[in-house]
Design an enzyme around this catalytic site. Structure first.
Site, mmCIF file in Angstrom:
data_model
loop_
_atom_site.group_PDB
_atom_site.id
_atom_site.type_symbol
_atom_site.label_atom_id
_atom_site.label_comp_id
_atom_site.label_asym_id
_atom_site.label_seq_id
_atom_site.Cartn_x
_atom_site.Cartn_y
_atom_site.Cartn_z
ATOM 1 N N CYS A 129 9.348 -45.104 -1.282
ATOM 2 C CA CYS A 129 8.345 -44.770 -2.302
ATOM 3 C C CYS A 129 9.006 -43.863 -3.338
ATOM 4 C CB CYS A 129 7.093 -44.140 -1.688
ATOM 5 S SG CYS A 129 7.291 -42.480 -1.007
ATOM 6 N N ASP A 142 -0.162 -44.394 -5.033
ATOM 7 C CA ASP A 142 0.369 -43.084 -4.673
ATOM 8 C C ASP A 142 -0.793 -42.103 -4.543
ATOM 9 O OD1 ASP A 142 1.710 -40.688 -4.372
ATOM 10 O OD2 ASP A 142 3.166 -41.105 -5.960
ATOM 11 N N ARG A 201 3.840 -41.901 0.993
ATOM 12 C CA ARG A 201 3.695 -43.271 1.480
ATOM 13 C C ARG A 201 4.805 -43.721 2.415
ATOM 14 N NH1 ARG A 201 3.227 -45.867 -4.322
ATOM 15 N NH2 ARG A 201 4.737 -44.206 -4.658
#
Length: 152
Positions: free
Chosen positions: A9, A122, A15
């Site tokens: 990520c 996100d 994440r």
């Protein structure tokens, strides 16, 4: 032979640490190695975001010992599969590839499974509920990945 999977990520604090922990919990560690990285180096050496740690803990996963690191070109050599969370991560990773073989290792995480959603959003600037929904998206994709990896 061990299959090596990398989750990527932006900062490697929200994440991808969740994806690393979730997939690790679903595969045989004798057959599959899972790690995570970020496309930026903002948080190198830090543990994951406290909200990621909390949502993982809710599902009996401990990701608190993970250490954030930055994605590098060597990861194409070290890993068999590279899963990215969104299109921006995809473009940043692909930009570091040297050939078509390296590019074929990179996929959007949510392309695995049957999700209509393409990107894992996100959750960093949102509330706690964003981490829960991201956990569920990642968990669903990791089920599909684990099902395939566990049959090898």
């Amino acid at each position: 032979m061990i299959t090596k999977v990398l989750m990527v990520c932006l900062g490697n604090i929200c994440r991808s640490p969740l994806a690393e922990g979730i997939l690790q919990s679903k595969v045989d560690p004798e057959k599959v190695f899972v790690d995570s990285a970020g496309t930026t180096g903002y948080h190198i050496g830090n543990e994951p975001d406290r909200r990621s740690i909390a949502v993982a803990r809710k599902y009996d996963l401990d990701i608190s010992k993970q250490c954030c690191r930055k994605f590098g070109a060597q990861d194409f050599t070290d890993f068999d599969r590279i899963y990215v969370m969104d299109q921006s991560n995809y473009e940043n990773v692909i930009a570091q590839s040297k050939n078509e073989l390296e590019k074929t290792k990179v996929k959007l995480l949510l392309s695995e499974g049957d999700s209509d959603i393409v990107e894992v959003p996100d959750p960093y600037y949102g509330g706690e509920d964003g981490f829960e929904s991201v956990f569920q998206m990642i968990d669903h994709a990791c089920e599909a990945i684990a099902a395939e990896l566990n049959t090898k």
